[in-house]
Design a protein around this motif. Structure first.
Motif, short mmCIF file in Angstrom:
data_model
loop_
_atom_site.label_atom_id
_atom_site.label_comp_id
_atom_site.label_asym_id
_atom_site.label_seq_id
_atom_site.Cartn_x
_atom_site.Cartn_y
_atom_site.Cartn_z
N LEU A 147 79.65 62.85 64.48
CA LEU A 147 80.21 61.53 64.75
C LEU A 147 79.88 61.08 66.16
O LEU A 147 79.34 60.00 66.36
CB LEU A 147 81.73 61.55 64.54
N LEU A 148 80.21 61.85 67.13
CA LEU A 148 79.93 61.44 68.50
C LEU A 148 79.93 62.66 69.40
O LEU A 148 80.38 63.72 69.03
CB LEU A 148 80.94 60.40 68.99
N VAL A 149 79.38 62.53 70.57
CA VAL A 149 79.29 63.64 71.49
C VAL A 149 79.82 63.22 72.84
O VAL A 149 79.72 62.07 73.23
CB VAL A 149 77.84 64.14 71.63
N LEU A 150 80.46 64.19 73.49
CA LEU A 150 80.88 64.04 74.88
C LEU A 150 81.15 65.45 75.35
O LEU A 150 80.69 66.42 74.75
CB LEU A 150 82.13 63.16 74.98
N LEU B 16 89.36 72.33 76.92
CA LEU B 16 88.35 72.01 77.94
C LEU B 16 87.88 73.31 78.59
O LEU B 16 88.69 74.09 79.09
CB LEU B 16 88.93 71.09 79.02
N TYR B 17 86.58 73.54 78.57
CA TYR B 17 86.03 74.75 79.15
C TYR B 17 85.87 74.64 80.67
O TYR B 17 85.66 75.64 81.34
CB TYR B 17 84.66 75.06 78.53
N GLN B 18 85.95 73.43 81.21
CA GLN B 18 85.75 73.26 82.65
C GLN B 18 86.63 72.13 83.14
O GLN B 18 87.24 71.41 82.36
CB GLN B 18 84.28 72.94 82.94
N GLU B 19 86.69 71.97 84.44
CA GLU B 19 87.49 70.91 85.06
C GLU B 19 86.63 69.66 85.25
O GLU B 19 85.45 69.74 85.55
CB GLU B 19 88.02 71.37 86.41
N TYR B 20 87.28 68.49 85.03
CA TYR B 20 86.61 67.21 85.22
C TYR B 20 87.38 66.41 86.26
O TYR B 20 88.61 66.33 86.22
CB TYR B 20 86.53 66.43 83.90
N ALA B 21 86.63 65.80 87.18
CA ALA B 21 87.26 65.15 88.33
C ALA B 21 87.91 63.82 87.96
O ALA B 21 88.93 63.44 88.52
CB ALA B 21 86.22 64.94 89.43
N ASP B 22 87.32 63.09 87.05
CA ASP B 22 87.83 61.76 86.70
C ASP B 22 87.67 61.59 85.18
O ASP B 22 86.71 61.01 84.70
CB ASP B 22 87.04 60.68 87.46
N CYS B 23 88.65 62.10 84.45
CA CYS B 23 88.52 62.24 82.99
C CYS B 23 89.21 61.11 82.24
O CYS B 23 90.31 60.68 82.61
CB CYS B 23 89.10 63.58 82.54
N VAL C 277 92.57 56.36 77.87
CA VAL C 277 93.57 56.81 78.84
C VAL C 277 92.88 57.57 79.96
O VAL C 277 92.18 58.56 79.72
CB VAL C 277 94.62 57.71 78.17
N ASN C 278 93.10 57.12 81.20
CA ASN C 278 92.56 57.80 82.37
C ASN C 278 93.60 58.81 82.85
O ASN C 278 94.67 58.45 83.33
CB ASN C 278 92.26 56.79 83.47
N VAL C 279 93.27 60.11 82.72
CA VAL C 279 94.22 61.15 83.11
C VAL C 279 93.91 61.70 84.50
O VAL C 279 94.61 62.61 84.97
CB VAL C 279 94.22 62.30 82.08
N GLY C 280 92.90 61.16 85.15
CA GLY C 280 92.55 61.66 86.47
C GLY C 280 91.86 63.00 86.38
O GLY C 280 91.05 63.24 85.49
N THR C 281 92.19 63.90 87.29
CA THR C 281 91.59 65.23 87.28
C THR C 281 92.11 66.00 86.07
O THR C 281 93.33 66.10 85.85
CB THR C 281 91.95 65.99 88.56
N ALA C 282 91.19 66.55 85.27
CA ALA C 282 91.55 67.27 84.05
C ALA C 282 91.14 68.72 84.18
O ALA C 282 89.95 69.04 84.24
CB ALA C 282 90.89 66.63 82.84
N GLY C 283 92.14 69.62 84.23
CA GLY C 283 91.84 71.04 84.36
C GLY C 283 91.44 71.64 83.03
O GLY C 283 91.68 71.09 81.95
N VAL D 96 89.48 61.78 68.79
CA VAL D 96 89.74 61.91 70.22
C VAL D 96 88.49 62.47 70.87
O VAL D 96 87.94 63.47 70.41
CB VAL D 96 90.94 62.83 70.49
N ASN D 97 88.00 61.83 71.92
CA ASN D 97 86.89 62.36 72.69
C ASN D 97 87.05 61.91 74.12
O ASN D 97 87.91 61.08 74.42
CB ASN D 97 85.54 61.90 72.11
N GLY D 98 86.28 62.48 75.00
CA GLY D 98 86.44 62.09 76.39
C GLY D 98 85.46 62.77 77.31
O GLY D 98 84.59 63.52 76.89
N GLY D 99 85.59 62.48 78.56
CA GLY D 99 84.72 63.06 79.57
C GLY D 99 84.87 62.31 80.88
O GLY D 99 85.81 61.54 81.07
N ASN D 100 83.93 62.54 81.79
CA ASN D 100 83.98 61.86 83.07
C ASN D 100 83.80 60.36 82.88
O ASN D 100 83.10 59.90 81.98
CB ASN D 100 82.90 62.39 84.00
N ARG D 101 84.43 59.60 83.77
CA ARG D 101 84.40 58.15 83.68
C ARG D 101 82.96 57.63 83.66
O ARG D 101 82.64 56.69 82.93
CB ARG D 101 85.16 57.54 84.86
N LYS D 102 82.05 58.25 84.43
CA LYS D 102 80.69 57.73 84.55
C LYS D 102 79.74 58.27 83.49
O LYS D 102 78.58 57.88 83.45
CB LYS D 102 80.14 58.05 85.94
#
Length: 498
Positions: free
Chosen positions: A9-12, A33-40, A81-87, A105-111
């Motif tokens: 369906l989609l990738v992120l 989440l396998y890693q931390e994202y600064a602006d998720c 939804v912007n959750v900010g830093t995502a651990g 549900v999908n997501g990732g860095n804002r950029k």
């Protein structure tokens, strides 16, 4: 046996797909989440875009982030939804709404704008005949191996159980794993894939029934419903006497699990909840038994069952009037024994032996819900005994007599038609007597209307003839003797005077 195949369906950096059934109010999606994202940013969307929904996200440390105008963008059938830093770790996305359909549900860095495909092309989970779990996957990745793990999930609040994990597994493959570490139950399976540059998640849409190899057999005669609005679950006792009861939401996610030690369970859903799904299984050591999920719909059947108003009667047949809808039926328990069932509206007679009785009648609808009607009634066909302290026939010269005696407590006593005041089953009354023979009738009535009568006779002596004999004649005799005495004394005096 069930099988699921989920197309891309989609990738992120991660992806999750779960269905929301039309009747579900809240659905939770768990992702890792396998890693931390600064602006998720979490992108949450649902199939039926015309339906409104609210979104809440819970971080691995328990922080709740509610989607608002300040931190989210709302669109038709979606919320970003912007959750900010995502651990790293497990995140829970809660979507509340009715009739939302499929939720993604999908997501990732804002950029990050790489939203073209999902690297997980398909994922399947099915049970084998021996009770094991057969897993299959197909991942579109440049390298030949990926980091892959599969978890079994009953609900987001219960966490998950990893059933398979390999840090370097072929991007396309199958594996069979044991289900013995999973208690018998309903599970969804989530596959997590990390290919070195991105991570992806897919979850089976329907729960899979997993049975332990040594699982006890299903309990028999499982029944669920409500009695006067109180939900219940009951079943025939099993061999071990230990049971586990599980409550589910409309999507069959586990809401609550509780161990019980008797074959009855009172269901207490949340306020305003009139429909729940529930199962019960025997527990033998660490093994949970097989089960079926039943639905409980709380209603109070209409209708009425009426009894005679009196609580004590001397009749051994009492009428019972039943009025219930045509789709419902009625029944009657007498002293704990079922004597009438599957009855329609009408008049019925209950035959009662002498003594105290408890009658419980019910109206039952097609869902197994009942409304109950109770009656305590005593059949008393034995007249109250009457004991008098006076003889059956007696004579007295007095113009009154005291009648004294006893009968059973709470009885009514009448003497010569006049109701008397009672003590604790005893009575005493002073009666005026007429000249001659006086009949005295003592009647006793109990609460059932039984009657006892006892009659004595009292003869009043000392009437007018008796007074002449007892008082007047002695007086005449006294006067005669006095006159004779005077006469005797008079003669000597006359002789002396000569």
């Amino acid at each position: 046996m069930r099988k699921w195949t989920l197309s891309a369906l989609l990738v992120l950096t991660f992806f999750c797909l779960l269905p929301i059934k039309a009747s579900a109010a809240v659905r939770e999606v768990q992702v890792y989440l396998y890693q931390e994202y600064a602006d998720c940013i979490f992108f949450v969307s649902w199939q039926n875009a015309d339906q409104p929904a609210s979104v809440k996200i819970i971080s691995p440390d328990g922080t709740e982030i509610v989607a608002t105008e300040e931190n989210s963008e709302f669109g038709r059938g979606r919320v970003d939804v912007n959750v900010g830093t995502a651990g790293s770790g497990y995140w829970h996305v809660s979507v509340e709404g009715d009739g939302l359909g499929t939720i993604s549900v999908n997501g990732g860095n804002r950029k990050d704008t790489s939203v073209q495909y999902n690297a997980i092309q398909s994922f399947t989970a099915e049970t084998a005949e021996d009770g094991s779990i057969h897993l299959g996957w197909d991942v579109a990745a440049e390298q030949d191996t990926v980091n892959l793990s599969v978890a079994a999930i009953q609900s987001a609040s219960n966490g998950n159980r990893t059933v398979y994990q390999d840090y370097s597994v072929a991007r396309t493959g199958t594996v069979t794993v044991s289900a013995d570490n999973l208690p018998t139950g309903l599970y969804r399976f989530t596959v997590q894939v990390y290919d070195g540059s991105g991570q992806y998640t897919l979850t089976t849409e329907e729960p899979l029934y997993i049975r332990q190899t040594e699982a006890p057999e299903k309990l028999e005669n499982v029944r669920a419903g409500s009695i006067d609005g109180e939900m219940y679950l009951t079943w025939d006792s099993g061999r071990s006497g230990n049971y586990v009861v599980t409550l589910y939401d409309e999507t069959l996610s586990v809401l609550k699990t509780e161990y019980v030690y008797e074959n009855f369970y009172g269901i207490t859903p949340g306020e305003g909840v009139n429909r729940v799904k529930v199962s019960v299984a025997a527990v033998d050591g660490n093994n949970w038994g097989e089960f079926e999920v039943v639905e409980v719909v709380k209603t109070i059947p209409s209708g009425v069952i009426s009894f005679p108003e009196e609580e004590v009667t001397k009749e051994n047949v009492i009428p019972v009037y039943i009025e219930c809808p045509s789709e419902a039926s009625a029944g009657v328990y007498l002293d704990g024994k079922l004597i009438l069932e599957n009855a329609a509206s009408g008049d019925y007679d209950l035959n009662l032996a002498e003594g105290m009785h408890e009658v419980v009648a019910y109206i039952e609808d097609t869902y197994g819900n009942m409304s109950t009607f109770t009656k305590s009634i005593t059949v008393d066909r034995t007249p109250p005994s009457v004991k008098l302290n006076n003889e059956d026939m007696l004579k007295t010269a007095s113009d009154s007599i005291v009648i004294e005696g006893s009968t059973e407590p709470n009885a009514t006593v009448m003497i010569n038609g006049v109701e008397q005041e009672m003590g604790s089953g005893s009575f005493m009354v002073k009666l005026a007597l007429e000249k001659g023979v006086n009949p005295v009738t003592v009647s006793a009535y109990d609460a059932a209307g039984n009657k006892s009568v006892k009659t004595i006779t009292v003869e009043r002596t000392g009437d007018i003839d008796g007074k002449w004999t007892g008082f007047i004649l002695p007086g005449i005799l006294f006067l005669a003797l006095a006159g004779w005495y005077v006469r005797l004394n008079k003669k000597p005096r006359e002789e002396l005077s000569k």
